[in-house]
Design a protein around this motif. Structure first.
Motif, short mmCIF file in Angstrom:
data_model
loop_
_atom_site.label_atom_id
_atom_site.label_comp_id
_atom_site.label_asym_id
_atom_site.label_seq_id
_atom_site.Cartn_x
_atom_site.Cartn_y
_atom_site.Cartn_z
N LEU A 162 40.69 2.87 67.61
CA LEU A 162 41.12 3.68 66.48
C LEU A 162 40.86 2.97 65.16
O LEU A 162 40.45 3.60 64.16
CB LEU A 162 42.61 4.02 66.61
CG LEU A 162 42.98 4.99 67.74
CD1 LEU A 162 44.48 5.15 67.83
CD2 LEU A 162 42.32 6.35 67.51
N PHE B 243 37.96 11.95 63.95
CA PHE B 243 38.83 11.23 64.87
C PHE B 243 38.98 11.99 66.18
O PHE B 243 38.96 11.38 67.26
CB PHE B 243 40.21 11.02 64.22
CG PHE B 243 40.37 9.69 63.55
CD1 PHE B 243 39.57 9.34 62.48
CD2 PHE B 243 41.32 8.78 63.99
CE1 PHE B 243 39.70 8.11 61.86
CE2 PHE B 243 41.47 7.55 63.37
CZ PHE B 243 40.66 7.22 62.30
N TRP C 186 42.85 0.79 72.90
CA TRP C 186 43.02 1.99 72.08
C TRP C 186 43.26 1.64 70.62
O TRP C 186 42.73 2.29 69.71
CB TRP C 186 44.16 2.85 72.62
CG TRP C 186 43.73 3.76 73.73
CD1 TRP C 186 43.88 3.55 75.07
CD2 TRP C 186 43.06 5.02 73.59
NE1 TRP C 186 43.34 4.61 75.78
CE2 TRP C 186 42.84 5.53 74.90
CE3 TRP C 186 42.63 5.77 72.50
CZ2 TRP C 186 42.21 6.74 75.14
CZ3 TRP C 186 42.00 6.99 72.73
CH2 TRP C 186 41.79 7.47 74.03
N ILE D 252 37.96 10.29 69.62
CA ILE D 252 38.99 10.05 70.63
C ILE D 252 38.65 10.78 71.92
O ILE D 252 38.85 10.24 73.03
CB ILE D 252 40.37 10.47 70.08
CG1 ILE D 252 40.81 9.50 68.98
CG2 ILE D 252 41.41 10.53 71.20
CD1 ILE D 252 42.03 9.97 68.21
#
Length: 496
Positions: free
Chosen positions: A104, A459, A100, A463
């Motif tokens: 990101l 984002f 993760w 995500i």
């Protein structure tokens, strides 16, 4: 949830990586040129908008941002030869903070590398339209033309790409040096550089206060000082195309940052000091270096000078297209992005699909803004909001890279490090702190906040994709294997 249980890896055979091969070519000077070339357009234009807060404010902001980038580049100089993979920032965060954290960080860099060339090609189109007298409505044709030419040059081969990078970077630096030499006999620092007064008013006789807007002016100048260094962090993306990344990557990035620091302070000192211009006028200029040349040599050779100014933009445009291709390629090869994006050219061994798709996305964004908002408002949004989005993506990635450095020092103290940062954890902590302050200013300024909100939407989409699909389709790329291997060694060491 453990790192292993949060993701799943798909099985692939040897042909998967055969279709995604790269070719080694770059030495230390090629890497230096890649880092400097990516940034150099920021010395031609963009930084000067911070002069609206006063020359002293811009000086202090540049010093603060220089410290941030020194901390960042020394951290990268340590991490890149220790983790010599194309993933760069994603690879560092993946090893330090798991899938993760890697995703990101990669998502933030993706914003930067897709949108920064779009902003640069917009300015190139403006210059070319002025030089050749084409109407504003033709701007999209310049964008398409430059994307086609420089994607083509990047696809032909890594050898040609690095040769062009070195050539245009040296030419751009030569233009800057020529300006410095030309400007020195023509400067009056107190009269012109210091002509911004309280509240931002122009002072006809100069000799104004050092900080006309107080420390708030320094904070307001931080995002503009970033343009003097933005994108040097792309250099680790060339790790798998470097002949000896363990030796050359630290040398290239350290030489690059000191070259840029010298150039940044020279242009900050000389450009506003040239008689007849001044900080106040430059604070609203779209072509500050060109304005400086015109003040020295007159308007008679304006078109020749404009072509000179385009060199800096071309250098950055070419090198960031290179970086965009490798950044998308690395995330795709590992399964974070759709794996089809990482297939490389059969004979050239360049990530052509990644470069083309990333460029098409950028052009689509530009076209939508241009044709829905009209020429004037579309220009303002492309040259302003997209720029702010790129800066925010970069700042977020700096936070993640600084955290990665500190966590790797703590989590894996015995990991082999061919180079160790002399600034250590303190340098990374300063990078983290300054990046957070810059982000805070972006969030507090309504103009910048618009760009930040669009990045937040990107984002959210990324995500959601990763949570639902992407994390179940990861592939054991070199970055993933390396990270998992180090994690297993760390666990084994903890139990002995």
């Amino acid at each position: 949830m453990s790192e292993r249980s949060s993701v799943q890896y798909a099985k692939v055979d040897g042909s998967y990586f055969e279709k995604r091969g790269l070719r080694r070519y770059a030495g230390v000077w090629s890497l230096w040129a890649l880092g400097v070339g990516a940034v150099i357009s920021g010395h031609f234009a963009g930084w000067n908008l911070g002069l609206a807060n006063g020359w002293g404010s811009m000086l202090l902001a540049t010093i603060i941002i220089s410290v941030m980038y020194l901390g960042l580049t020394f951290s990268l100089a340590e991490m890149s030869p220790a983790l010599p993979h194309t993933g760069g920032a994603y690879s560092f965060a993946r090893t330090a903070m798991g899938p993760w954290g890697g995703f990101l960080t990669g998502l933030a860099e993706n914003v930067e590398y897709v949108l920064t060339p779009a902003v640069i090609v917009f300015f190139i189109g403006s210059y070319m339209g002025s030089i050749f007298g084409t109407p504003p409505a033709w701007q999209p044709l310049w964008w398409i033309g430059f994307y086609i030419v420089f994607i083509g040059l990047n696809i032909i081969g890594v050898e040609l790409s690095f040769k062009i990078t070195l050539a245009v970077t040296l030419l751009a630096l030569a233009c800057l040096v020529a300006f410095w030499i030309s400007a020195l006999p023509k400067i009056d620092f107190a009269r012109w550089a210091m002509n911004v007064g309280a509240g931002g008013a122009v002072l006809p006789e100069g000799r104004g206060p050092f900080l006309p807007l107080g420390f708030a002016g320094v904070l307001a100048s931080l995002p503009f000082a970033v343009w003097l260094f933005l994108a040097i962090e792309q250099l680790p993306l060339a790790a798998e195309e470097s002949v000896d990344p363990r030796r050359d990557m630290p040398r290239g990035i350290i030489a690059g940052i000191f070259t840029l620091i010298l150039s940044a302070f020279m242009i900050l000192w000389l450009n506003p000091s040239v008689a007849g211009i001044g900080s106040h006028a430059l604070s609203t200029s779209a072509e500050p270096l060109l304005d400086g040349f015109k003040a020295i040599y007159g308007d008679g050779i304006a078109k020749v000078l404009a072509l000179v100014a385009v060199l800096g933009l071309v250098a950055s445009f070419h090198t960031i297209i290179f970086a965009k291709g490798r950044q998308i390629y690395s995330l795709s090869r590992a399964g974070y992005f759709p794996s089809a994006l990482s297939v490389t050219h059969g004979s050239r061994k360049t990530p052509h699909i990644a470069m083309i798709v990333g460029s098409v996305v950028a052009l689509v964004v530009m076209f939508v803004l241009w044709f829905t908002l009209g020429v004037d408002k579309g220009s303002a949004v492309i040259g302003g909001t997209l720029l702010n989005m790129a800066v925010f993506g970069a700042m977020f990635s700096y936070v993640m890279q600084a955290l990665s450095f500190m966590r790797l020092r703590s989590k894996l103290p015995h990991m082999e490090r061919p180079y160790r940062s002399p600034l250590g954890v303190a340098g990374a902590a300063l990078t983290l702190l300054i990046a957070l302050v810059t982000i805070y200013f972006q969030l507090s300024d309504p103009v910048y906040r618009v760009g930040v909100l669009w990045v937040a939407l990107w984002f959210a989409i990324g995500i959601s994709y990763f949570a639902v699909m992407g994390r179940h389709r990861l592939i054991l790329s070199p970055e993933e294997e390396f990270a998992i291997g180090l994690a297993e060694k760390g666990r084994a060491g903890a139990h002995t």
